[in-house]
Write a protein that holds these residues in place. Structure first.
Motif, PDB file in Angstrom:
ATOM      1  N   GLU A 123     -11.321   1.422   2.183  1.00 62.70           N
ATOM      2  CA  GLU A 123     -11.700   2.658   2.854  1.00 62.70           C
ATOM      3  C   GLU A 123     -10.580   3.687   2.933  1.00 62.70           C
ATOM      4  OE1 GLU A 123     -13.253   1.657   6.670  1.00 62.70           O
ATOM      5  OE2 GLU A 123     -15.038   0.662   5.865  1.00 62.70           O
ATOM      6  N   GLN A 124      -9.326   3.249   3.036  1.00 69.98           N
ATOM      7  CA  GLN A 124      -8.233   4.197   3.277  1.00 69.98           C
ATOM      8  C   GLN A 124      -7.248   4.305   2.124  1.00 69.98           C
ATOM      9  OE1 GLN A 124      -6.328   3.878   7.160  1.00 69.98           O
ATOM     10  NE2 GLN A 124      -8.073   2.742   7.975  1.00 69.98           N
ATOM     11  N   ILE A 125      -6.985   3.225   1.449  1.00 64.15           N
ATOM     12  CA  ILE A 125      -5.926   3.222   0.425  1.00 64.15           C
ATOM     13  C   ILE A 125      -6.460   3.484  -0.974  1.00 64.15           C
ATOM     14  CG2 ILE A 125      -3.984   1.958  -0.530  1.00 64.15           C
ATOM     15  CD1 ILE A 125      -3.767   2.643   2.477  1.00 64.15           C
ATOM     16  N   PHE A 157      -9.487  -2.004   5.082  1.00 64.11           N
ATOM     17  CA  PHE A 157      -8.531  -0.898   5.120  1.00 64.11           C
ATOM     18  C   PHE A 157      -8.147  -0.446   3.720  1.00 64.11           C
ATOM     19  CE2 PHE A 157      -7.070  -2.685   9.428  1.00 64.11           C
ATOM     20  CZ  PHE A 157      -7.988  -1.887  10.103  1.00 64.11           C
ATOM     21  N   PHE A 197      -0.588   0.161  10.814  1.00 65.23           N
ATOM     22  CA  PHE A 197      -1.726  -0.691  11.159  1.00 65.23           C
ATOM     23  C   PHE A 197      -1.393  -1.683  12.271  1.00 65.23           C
ATOM     24  CE2 PHE A 197      -2.245   0.770   6.855  1.00 65.23           C
ATOM     25  CZ  PHE A 197      -3.584   1.126   6.791  1.00 65.23           C
ATOM     26  N   TRP A 242       0.839  -1.193   0.000  1.00 61.88           N
ATOM     27  CA  TRP A 242       0.000   0.000   0.000  1.00 61.88           C
ATOM     28  C   TRP A 242       0.880   1.251   0.000  1.00 61.88           C
ATOM     29  CZ3 TRP A 242      -3.516  -1.751   4.672  1.00 61.88           C
ATOM     30  CH2 TRP A 242      -4.287  -2.848   4.261  1.00 61.88           C
ATOM     31  N   THR A 258       0.880   4.213  -2.853  1.00 62.82           N
ATOM     32  CA  THR A 258       0.427   5.564  -2.529  1.00 62.82           C
ATOM     33  C   THR A 258       1.564   6.589  -2.595  1.00 62.82           C
ATOM     34  OG1 THR A 258       0.716   5.111  -0.152  1.00 62.82           O
ATOM     35  CG2 THR A 258      -1.483   4.786  -1.083  1.00 62.82           C
ATOM     36  N   SER A 267       2.802  10.808  -0.536  1.00 61.40           N
ATOM     37  CA  SER A 267       2.703  10.169   0.780  1.00 61.40           C
ATOM     38  C   SER A 267       3.788   9.107   0.903  1.00 61.40           C
ATOM     39  CB  SER A 267       1.313   9.535   0.962  1.00 61.40           C
ATOM     40  OG  SER A 267       0.292  10.505   0.832  1.00 61.40           O
ATOM     41  N   ARG A 301      -7.022   6.991  -2.335  1.00 62.20           N
ATOM     42  CA  ARG A 301      -5.796   7.744  -2.612  1.00 62.20           C
ATOM     43  C   ARG A 301      -5.156   7.317  -3.930  1.00 62.20           C
ATOM     44  NH1 ARG A 301      -2.891   6.484   2.935  1.00 62.20           N
ATOM     45  NH2 ARG A 301      -1.105   7.529   1.924  1.00 62.20           N
ATOM     46  N   GLU A 333      -3.959  -2.335  14.940  1.00 58.74           N
ATOM     47  CA  GLU A 333      -5.187  -3.023  14.533  1.00 58.74           C
ATOM     48  C   GLU A 333      -5.099  -4.534  14.761  1.00 58.74           C
ATOM     49  OE1 GLU A 333      -7.710  -1.301  13.709  1.00 58.74           O
ATOM     50  OE2 GLU A 333      -6.721   0.643  13.405  1.00 58.74           O
TER      51      GLU A 333
END
Length: 356
Positions: A349-351, A346, A312, A270, A274, A288, A354, A315
């Protein structure tokens, strides 16, 4: 700039233990003895490559990519290097093989395109002589026949006026032409395995595209298995069938190009994705980068080698990331303690936002 355009419907990756693989690497360890201690450059690596397929190995500098492939060719100094595990090339064991055996295979059945053609090519000999030498060695042909073969290969890789340029020296070639000459030298004996170690580094995008197209065409002609080493996932998207992501001397994710680039499962992958600039992104948006630095291979961290840089860790229940080394499954998968559901959630929703 290269974009990630590989389709996702390619066949899945071949596991580390496939019996029909042309090259099979199992539990490879490469350790260097230094004054400061033992460097664990490769720490239990397994993968396989079939004829006619390209495996892309990606990761930051120091992740073990080049060390792995130098081990396949037997190019490490045995006085300071310990290599263990199994390396099978077309059913022949290479680990611990005699130097005479490896010499008969290097440049013949397996060959390598080195990263820096200017330093890999000798400045004292003409390009033609350096291409002809391995051909004479492995075929026993005459000097004249080897010279003809050198001209043929230079022409095949797109060097203009090959009959005249065959007698030039490396410094008389441009960077892109030297890289083409390196490819000609690697392919002169039609090897079954070709290892390309960042062959497009420091080349402009136009020459880079020409080199990548050349490798594709030559693979179709010769049916070679190719290992393509790079840190550029954009390049991998356009040349590889399968991807092996390395970090800290270990494999952390494996899959087909479509699977890994469209639905990566490891936080390190990831981070690689990104941190790339995107053609369709906001030009004012900051990149990033992956925070922190790669681990010291003299004293790699316990558990997951990526946990000091991973966002993470909290988590995962307990101290699994810092204590237990996650295992990479055969075939598609990632060496990560996150559950399959967490990886999907994840990423989506997050990666993924982007990357769009």
């Amino acid at each position: 700039m290269t974009t990630l355009t590989k389709e996702a419907d390619v066949p899945g990756p071949r596991g580390a233990g496939d019996g029909d693989a042309f090259l099979s690497v199992r539990d490879l360890y490469v350790h260097f003895d230094t004054e400061d201690g033992t460097v664990k450059a490769v720490d239990g690596l397994s993968f396989a490559v079939e004829r006619g397929r390209t495996l892309g190995i990606v990761g930051e500098s120091g992740s073990g990519k080049s060390v792995t492939n130098l081990s396949i060719l037997g190019l490490h100094n045995p006085r300071t290097t310990t290599v263990s595990g199994e390396i099978m090339l077309d059913g022949q064991e290479l680990t611990g093989a005699r130097e005479k055996t490896l010499e008969s295979l290097r440049g013949n059945k397996m060959a390598m395109i080195f990263q820096d053609a200017l330093t890999a090519l000798s400045p004292y000999y003409t390009i033609g002589r350096q291409i002809a030498e391995p051909y004479r060695k492995h075929t026993g042909c005459s000097k004249r026949e080897a010279q003809r073969r050198a001209v043929e290969m230079l022409d095949k890789v797109g060097i203009p006026n090959a009959k005249m340029r065959v007698d030039d020296y490396p410094h008389q070639f441009s960077g892109g032409m030297r890289q083409r000459a390196m490819i000609a030298m690697a392919l002169v004996c039609n090897p079954d395995l070709l290892i390309a170690d960042e062959p497009t580094t420091a080349l402009d995008v136009t020459v880079q595209a020409q080199i990548l197209d050349l490798l594709k065409d030559l693979q179709q002609e010769f049916g070679s298995a190719i290992i393509f080493i790079t840190h550029d996932l954009g390049v991998i998207a356009n040349v590889a069938d399968d991807i092996l992501v390395m970090y800290g001397g270990r494999a952390v994710e494996r899959g087909s190009v479509g699977e890994v680039l469209r639905a990566p499962q490891h936080p390190y992958t990831w981070g690689l994705l990104t941190s790339m600039p995107r053609l369709t992104g906001d030009v004012n948006e900051e990149l990033s980068p992956i925070l922190g630095t790669p681990p010291s291979l003299l004293a790699p961290p316990p558990g997951c080698a990526f946990h000091p840089r991973c966002g993470f860790v909290d988590e995962v229940a307990g101290a699994s990331c810092t204590a237990d080394r996650p295992q990479l499954p055969d075939g598609r998968g990632a060496a990560c303690h996150l559950t399959a559901e967490q990886k999907r959630t994840f990423f989506v929703e997050q990666i993924k936002p982007r990357l769009s």
